[in-house]
Scaffold this motif. Structure first.
Motif, PDB file in Angstrom:
ATOM      1  N   VAL A  32      -2.348   8.369  -9.599  1.00 32.09           N
ATOM      2  CA  VAL A  32      -1.336   7.719 -10.437  1.00 32.09           C
ATOM      3  C   VAL A  32      -0.066   8.569 -10.499  1.00 32.09           C
ATOM      4  O   VAL A  32       1.053   8.054 -10.370  1.00 32.09           O
ATOM      5  CB  VAL A  32      -1.884   7.454 -11.848  1.00 32.09           C
ATOM      6  N   GLU A  33      -0.219   9.872 -10.658  1.00 32.14           N
ATOM      7  CA  GLU A  33       0.952  10.743 -10.724  1.00 32.14           C
ATOM      8  C   GLU A  33       1.686  10.790  -9.381  1.00 32.14           C
ATOM      9  O   GLU A  33       2.925  10.864  -9.355  1.00 32.14           O
ATOM     10  CB  GLU A  33       0.546  12.144 -11.164  1.00 32.14           C
ATOM     11  N   SER A  34       0.945  10.742  -8.285  1.00 31.82           N
ATOM     12  CA  SER A  34       1.576  10.682  -6.970  1.00 31.82           C
ATOM     13  C   SER A  34       2.384   9.398  -6.827  1.00 31.82           C
ATOM     14  O   SER A  34       3.505   9.402  -6.297  1.00 31.82           O
ATOM     15  CB  SER A  34       0.506  10.755  -5.874  1.00 31.82           C
ATOM     16  N   PHE A  35       1.822   8.304  -7.323  1.00 33.34           N
ATOM     17  CA  PHE A  35       2.509   7.018  -7.285  1.00 33.34           C
ATOM     18  C   PHE A  35       3.788   7.063  -8.119  1.00 33.34           C
ATOM     19  O   PHE A  35       4.846   6.597  -7.697  1.00 33.34           O
ATOM     20  CB  PHE A  35       1.581   5.921  -7.805  1.00 33.34           C
ATOM     21  N   ILE A  36       3.693   7.652  -9.306  1.00 35.95           N
ATOM     22  CA  ILE A  36       4.857   7.783 -10.185  1.00 35.95           C
ATOM     23  C   ILE A  36       5.968   8.585  -9.494  1.00 35.95           C
ATOM     24  O   ILE A  36       7.143   8.210  -9.519  1.00 35.95           O
ATOM     25  CB  ILE A  36       4.447   8.459 -11.511  1.00 35.95           C
ATOM     26  N   GLU A  37       5.571   9.680  -8.859  1.00 35.47           N
ATOM     27  CA  GLU A  37       6.541  10.531  -8.181  1.00 35.47           C
ATOM     28  C   GLU A  37       7.175   9.828  -6.985  1.00 35.47           C
ATOM     29  O   GLU A  37       8.399   9.879  -6.791  1.00 35.47           O
ATOM     30  CB  GLU A  37       5.869  11.832  -7.729  1.00 35.47           C
ATOM     31  N   ASN A  51      -3.044  11.157   0.435  1.00 35.99           N
ATOM     32  CA  ASN A  51      -3.784  11.919   1.441  1.00 35.99           C
ATOM     33  C   ASN A  51      -4.020  11.020   2.643  1.00 35.99           C
ATOM     34  O   ASN A  51      -3.097  10.480   3.205  1.00 35.99           O
ATOM     35  CB  ASN A  51      -5.074  12.490   0.852  1.00 35.99           C
ATOM     36  N   LYS A  52      -5.248  10.754   3.006  1.00 34.87           N
ATOM     37  CA  LYS A  52      -5.509   9.901   4.169  1.00 34.87           C
ATOM     38  C   LYS A  52      -5.928   8.494   3.768  1.00 34.87           C
ATOM     39  O   LYS A  52      -6.369   7.698   4.607  1.00 34.87           O
ATOM     40  CB  LYS A  52      -6.608  10.524   5.029  1.00 34.87           C
ATOM     41  N   TYR A  53      -5.762   8.159   2.483  1.00 34.41           N
ATOM     42  CA  TYR A  53      -6.249   6.878   1.977  1.00 34.41           C
ATOM     43  C   TYR A  53      -5.116   5.909   1.664  1.00 34.41           C
ATOM     44  O   TYR A  53      -3.981   6.317   1.390  1.00 34.41           O
ATOM     45  CB  TYR A  53      -7.106   7.105   0.727  1.00 34.41           C
ATOM     46  N   GLN A  54      -5.438   4.626   1.686  1.00 31.47           N
ATOM     47  CA  GLN A  54      -4.496   3.566   1.361  1.00 31.47           C
ATOM     48  C   GLN A  54      -4.782   3.053  -0.053  1.00 31.47           C
ATOM     49  O   GLN A  54      -5.901   2.622  -0.350  1.00 31.47           O
ATOM     50  CB  GLN A  54      -4.631   2.408   2.352  1.00 31.47           C
ATOM     51  N   ILE A  55      -3.777   3.103  -0.911  1.00 32.89           N
ATOM     52  CA  ILE A  55      -3.918   2.653  -2.285  1.00 32.89           C
ATOM     53  C   ILE A  55      -3.104   1.371  -2.467  1.00 32.89           C
ATOM     54  O   ILE A  55      -1.898   1.347  -2.243  1.00 32.89           O
ATOM     55  CB  ILE A  55      -3.443   3.729  -3.280  1.00 32.89           C
ATOM     56  N   PHE A  56      -3.784   0.323  -2.894  1.00 35.27           N
ATOM     57  CA  PHE A  56      -3.148  -0.986  -3.058  1.00 35.27           C
ATOM     58  C   PHE A  56      -2.453  -1.075  -4.413  1.00 35.27           C
ATOM     59  O   PHE A  56      -2.959  -0.577  -5.421  1.00 35.27           O
ATOM     60  CB  PHE A  56      -4.195  -2.097  -2.967  1.00 35.27           C
ATOM     61  N   TYR A  57      -1.299  -1.743  -4.400  1.00 37.41           N
ATOM     62  CA  TYR A  57      -0.633  -2.029  -5.672  1.00 37.41           C
ATOM     63  C   TYR A  57       0.213  -3.290  -5.528  1.00 37.41           C
ATOM     64  O   TYR A  57       0.567  -3.719  -4.428  1.00 37.41           O
ATOM     65  CB  TYR A  57       0.245  -0.860  -6.118  1.00 37.41           C
ATOM     66  N   TYR A 113       0.841  -1.191   0.000  1.00 35.08           N
ATOM     67  CA  TYR A 113       0.000   0.000   0.000  1.00 35.08           C
ATOM     68  C   TYR A 113       0.882   1.250   0.000  1.00 35.08           C
ATOM     69  O   TYR A 113       1.985   1.243   0.537  1.00 35.08           O
ATOM     70  CB  TYR A 113      -0.904   0.042   1.231  1.00 35.08           C
ATOM     71  N   PHE A 114       0.379   2.297  -0.629  1.00 37.68           N
ATOM     72  CA  PHE A 114       1.005   3.600  -0.461  1.00 37.68           C
ATOM     73  C   PHE A 114      -0.067   4.601  -0.056  1.00 37.68           C
ATOM     74  O   PHE A 114      -1.264   4.403  -0.334  1.00 37.68           O
ATOM     75  CB  PHE A 114       1.760   4.038  -1.722  1.00 37.68           C
ATOM     76  N   ASN A 115       0.352   5.642   0.629  1.00 39.45           N
ATOM     77  CA  ASN A 115      -0.596   6.630   1.137  1.00 39.45           C
ATOM     78  C   ASN A 115      -0.860   7.715   0.112  1.00 39.45           C
ATOM     79  O   ASN A 115       0.073   8.264  -0.476  1.00 39.45           O
ATOM     80  CB  ASN A 115      -0.058   7.274   2.428  1.00 39.45           C
TER      81      ASN A 115
END
Length: 297
Positions: free
Chosen positions: A93-98, A24-30, A20-22
Motif C-alpha cells: 500500500v505504501e509503495s502504491f501511495i508513493e 517487486n516481481k508481482y502484479q498488483i491489481f487496482y 496493474y502496478f509492479n
C-alpha cells in the motif's frame, strides 16, 4: 444519492476497468476512478476489491477513489510459495501511495485490512518525516482487537500447519458458500450468483487455492497485538467504525469493547441485523456514512 450506488459492473467488467502496478516481481491489481480527495479502499479475507462494488460508484462522485487487490487476492498475483504477511501488504500500500505521489489519503478498511490500516496508522504515528498524511480512516467489521477476534471453524482448520494445506486443496464452491454465508446477517446473505462470482475471484486465474497461506494474518495480529491496539488510542486521525452486530467474527462484542476504550475522534455506527460485510449487506447506508464522515469540511 441512492441512484448512484447500485453496481453497474460485474466482476469481469471490474477487471476490464482496472490496471496493474509492479511490486517487486508481482502484479498488483487496482481500479481508480473519480476526483477529489484521495480515498483508498482495502478489502478483507478471502475476497477482493470487488467487495466494494456496491458503493464504489457513489464514492467516485466525491473522491479520487482507489480499490486495491492485496497480493494473493482477487486479480493480483498469487504466488504459491510465498510467506504472506500483514507487514508486506502494508508495504505494498505504501509503495502504491508513493508511486502515485499521493500526499494525503483517506482509508476504508475491512476485515483483513483493518490490521493493515492499523499498521499504516502506527507507521504514520512513528515517522517524523512522513511522505504522506492519513486524514481519516473507516474501519468496517474486522479484528481491531486481536484478543476478541473469533475466527470461523473453517478458518481455524485452514490455518493449521499441513492440515490447512490439504483442506485448502479440497475446498470447493459449495463449502465456501456454507462457510461464507455464516458471517452474514440473517436477512442479507449472498445469493448463489454472488457466491459463484466470489469463488471465481478467490481462485482466479486458474483454480488457485492458497487460503491456508493467507490466513497467516491471524498469527500476525496476535504477534502485533500491543502495537495494533495501542495505536487506536495514540492516533489523532479521525476514526469511523461501522459495525454489523450479527457478525460472529467481529460483531457487537467488538463494538462493545471499542466503546469502552479512550479513543480520540471516533464515531461508532452499529447495525444490529447486519453481519460481517456492511458494504455488501447494507450498501446505501454504508456509502452515506462513509461519505458523511470523510467528505471535506
Amino acid at each position: 444519492m441512492n441512484d448512484i450506488i447500485i453496481p453497474k459492473r460485474n466482476a469481469t467488467e471490474w477487471l476490464a476497468s482496472g490496471k496493474y502496478f509492479n511490486y517487486n516481481k508481482y502484479q498488483i491489481f487496482y481500479i481508480n476512478e473519480g476526483r477529489g480527495n484521495n480515498l483508498l479502499l482495502l478489502h478483507g479475507f478471502p475476497t477482493s476489491s470487488w467487495d466494494y462494488s456496491k458503493i464504489f460508484a457513489g464514492l467516485t462522485r466525491y473522491f479520487n477513489t482507489y480499490a486495491i487487490d492485496f497480493l494473493g487476492f482477487g486479480y493480483s498475483s498469487k504466488p504459491k510459495k510465498h510467506n504472506y504477511s500483514l507487514s508486506e501488504q502494508a508495504d505494498i500500500v505504501e509503495s502504491f501511495i508513493e508511486k502515485n505521489a499521493l500526499k494525503r489519503i483517506k482509508l476504508v478498511c475491512h476485515d483483513y485490512a483493518v490490521s493493515v490500516g492499523q499498521e499504516l496508522l502506527a507507521r504514520n504515528f512513528e515517522t517524523k518525516d512522513r511522505k504522506y498524511e492519513i486524514d481519516g480512516i473507516v474501519f468496517l467489521n474486522g479484528g481491531l482487537l486481536p484478543a476478541l477476534h473469533r475466527p470461523t471453524f473453517t478458518q481455524k482448520l485452514l490455518s493449521l500447519p499441513i492440515i490447512g494445506g490439504i483442506l485448502s486443496k479440497l475446498f470447493n464452491q459449495n463449502k465456501f458458500k456454507k462457510a461464507f454465508s455464516e458471517v452474514f446477517g440473517p436477512n442479507t446473505k449472498p445469493d448463489d450468483k454472488e457466491i459463484a462470482t466470489l469463488w471465481k475471484l478467490i481462485t482466479y486465474p486458474g483454480n488457485i487455492r492458497i487460503s491456508n497461506k493467507l490466513l497467516h494474518y491471524i498469527k500476525d495480529r496476535k504477534q502485533n497485538e500491543t502495537r495494533y491496539v495501542s495505536i487506536l488510542t495514540k492516533t489523532e486521525v479521525p476514526i469511523l467504525m461501522i459495525n454489523g452486530g450479527s457478525d460472529p467474527v467481529s460483531g457487537s462484542h467488538l463494538a462493545d469493547a471499542i466503546e469502552k476504550m479512550p479513543i480520540k475522534n471516533i464515531k461508532i455506527v452499529r447495525w444490529k441485523e447486519i453481519g460481517h460485510y456492511p458494504q455488501w449487506e447494507n450498501p446505501t447506508e454504508c456509502f452515506q456514512e462513509i461519505y458523511n464522515f470523510l467528505k471535506p469540511t
